[in-house]
Design a protein around this motif. Structure first.
Motif, short mmCIF file in Angstrom:
data_model
loop_
_atom_site.label_atom_id
_atom_site.label_comp_id
_atom_site.label_asym_id
_atom_site.label_seq_id
_atom_site.Cartn_x
_atom_site.Cartn_y
_atom_site.Cartn_z
N GLY A 1 -14.79 85.21 107.31
CA GLY A 1 -15.60 85.90 106.30
C GLY A 1 -14.82 86.72 105.30
N ALA A 2 -13.48 86.78 105.44
CA ALA A 2 -12.67 87.57 104.51
C ALA A 2 -12.41 86.80 103.22
N ARG A 3 -12.03 87.55 102.16
CA ARG A 3 -11.77 86.94 100.85
C ARG A 3 -10.29 86.66 100.65
N VAL A 4 -9.44 87.40 101.35
CA VAL A 4 -7.99 87.24 101.18
C VAL A 4 -7.32 87.04 102.52
N SER A 5 -6.18 86.38 102.51
CA SER A 5 -5.47 86.07 103.75
C SER A 5 -4.80 87.30 104.34
N ASP A 6 -4.54 87.24 105.64
CA ASP A 6 -3.81 88.30 106.32
C ASP A 6 -2.35 88.33 105.87
N LEU A 7 -1.73 89.49 106.01
CA LEU A 7 -0.34 89.70 105.58
C LEU A 7 0.59 89.54 106.78
N LYS A 8 0.72 88.29 107.26
CA LYS A 8 1.49 88.07 108.48
C LYS A 8 1.98 86.63 108.54
N GLU A 9 3.01 86.42 109.36
CA GLU A 9 3.50 85.10 109.74
C GLU A 9 3.63 85.12 111.25
N PHE A 10 3.59 83.93 111.89
CA PHE A 10 3.66 83.94 113.35
C PHE A 10 4.19 82.64 113.91
N TRP A 11 4.52 82.70 115.20
CA TRP A 11 5.02 81.56 115.97
C TRP A 11 4.20 81.44 117.24
N HIS A 12 3.84 80.21 117.61
CA HIS A 12 3.03 79.99 118.81
C HIS A 12 3.80 79.22 119.88
N VAL A 13 3.72 79.72 121.11
CA VAL A 13 4.22 79.05 122.30
C VAL A 13 3.00 78.77 123.18
N GLY A 14 2.87 77.52 123.63
CA GLY A 14 1.73 77.16 124.47
C GLY A 14 2.14 76.64 125.83
N ARG A 15 1.16 76.15 126.56
CA ARG A 15 1.40 75.60 127.90
C ARG A 15 2.02 74.21 127.76
N ASP A 16 3.09 73.98 128.48
CA ASP A 16 3.73 72.67 128.47
C ASP A 16 3.02 71.74 129.45
N LEU A 17 2.63 70.57 128.97
CA LEU A 17 1.97 69.58 129.81
C LEU A 17 2.85 68.33 129.91
N PRO A 18 2.83 67.65 131.04
CA PRO A 18 3.63 66.43 131.18
C PRO A 18 3.05 65.28 130.38
N GLU A 19 3.89 64.30 130.07
CA GLU A 19 3.43 63.11 129.39
C GLU A 19 2.29 62.46 130.18
N GLY A 20 1.27 61.99 129.46
CA GLY A 20 0.15 61.32 130.09
C GLY A 20 -0.93 62.25 130.60
N HIS A 21 -0.73 63.58 130.48
CA HIS A 21 -1.75 64.52 130.96
C HIS A 21 -3.02 64.36 130.14
N ARG A 22 -4.17 64.50 130.80
CA ARG A 22 -5.45 64.28 130.12
C ARG A 22 -5.70 65.25 128.96
N LEU A 23 -5.05 66.42 128.97
CA LEU A 23 -5.29 67.43 127.94
C LEU A 23 -4.23 67.44 126.85
#
Length: 312
Positions: free
Chosen positions: A86-108
């Motif tokens: 709902g905002a008119r202007v973007s946030d004043l930030k940059e970021f990096w994401h680390v997620g859960r590592d899944l093995p090859e062939g995992h359903r997710l």
């Protein structure tokens, strides 16, 4: 007179006492501050050093880790890309994401939960943030078990729901802003999408929450403590018994405008194929079920990613 200061809770307290205390803090504020969370201070210190070193890299090098089609799921997201709903202007930030590592062939394993992206430098980045992700994951599971008890559930109720959850560790950099664009702030007023958020770095002033009375109050934890808040997924699951509270990161004043601000939120998510079914104990004649139609956690996430501009 309304409360204006969050209590500081200790995860080392007896489980029943902590459950009652975090439940009370959540019902009042949607937030809590938690010390004695068990995350190694030395690991946290290394993570801060590496976060600062990464964001100091040249812009073109950072952007080489930006993959637009991942909608911010992994790797780098440049300054000004995310916007509060709902905002008119973007946030004043940059970021990096680390997620859960899944093995090859995992359903997710898909665009919502892809393989992690790792930068070539700074040295030790991958090892440090894999360890920190695991530490946040464990602390979050413990806190959720206490929340479950407060809700009248078994302590392990959330365990299967989050065992392969789409949780994300975000490294956040708010650059110096001596001249912010009109109407722009570091993080516009918003609610989090996930179950709960565990945040390090709120000792630097700027984080504020909106009380039920409509007042903005500062969230200022003691050094090393976590700020924990409810996300929209837990609000939905509990039929708003536990409220997802609006919060923001305001711009600094005076000389602090010339300094960067760093923080590390861990967004604890449900498993992508978890079906939302409102908890029966959170439904009553006074609080009828707001969500009779069930959707999956990933369907909900994708809807929200479009709303905040990360997914086109």
């Amino acid at each position: 007179m309304p409360l204006t200061t969050l209590p500081v809770l200790s995860l080392a307290d007896a489980p029943a006492a902590f459950s009652a205390a975090i439940g009370a803090s959540f019902r009042t504020f949607g937030f809590a501050m938690v010390c004695d969370h068990g995350i190694d201070p030395a690991l946290i210190a290394r993570a801060w050093d590496l976060t600062e070193a990464f964001f100091a890299l040249p812009e073109d090098e950072k952007r080489s880790y930006f993959t637009p089609e991942l909608a911010g799921a992994r790797g780098y997201t440049p300054f000004g890309r995310e916007i509060a709903k709902g905002a008119r202007v973007s946030d004043l930030k940059e970021f990096w994401h680390v997620g859960r590592d899944l093995p090859e062939g995992h359903r997710l394993l898909d665009a919502s939960m892809p393989h992690n992206i790792w930068p070539a430098r700074p040295a030790g980045f991958r090892e440090t943030f894999e360890a920190l992700y695991a530490a946040f994951d464990a602390a979050g599971a413990t806190i959720l078990s206490r929340i479950a008890v407060d809700l009248g559930l078994a302590p392990d109720w959330f365990d299967p729901a989050i065992a392969e959850g789409n949780s994300v560790l975000r490294l956040l950099h708010y650059p110096p802003i001596p001249h912010a664009p009109e109407g722009a702030i570091r993080a516009g007023a918003h609610e989090d999408i996930n179950l709960i958020t565990l945040l390090l770095g709120a000792e630097e002033a700027g984080l504020e929450l909106l009380t039920k009375e409509g007042e903005w109050i500062e969230v200022a934890p003691p050094p090393g403590a976590l700020v924990v808040n409810i996300g929209d997924m837990l609000q939905r699951l509990t039929n708003h018994v536990l409220p997802s509270t609006t919060h923001r990161v305001r711009n600094p004043a005076g000389e602090r405008a010339g300094f960067s601000r760093y923080s590390m939120p861990f967004f604890l998510h449900l498993c992508s194929d978890f079906p939302f079914v409102t908890l029966p104990q959170c439904i009553s004649a006074e609080n009828p079920d707001r969500y009779p139609v069930s959707i999956t956690a990933d369907e909900y996430l994708q809807e929200r990613l479009r709303e905040i501009g990360l997914k086109r």
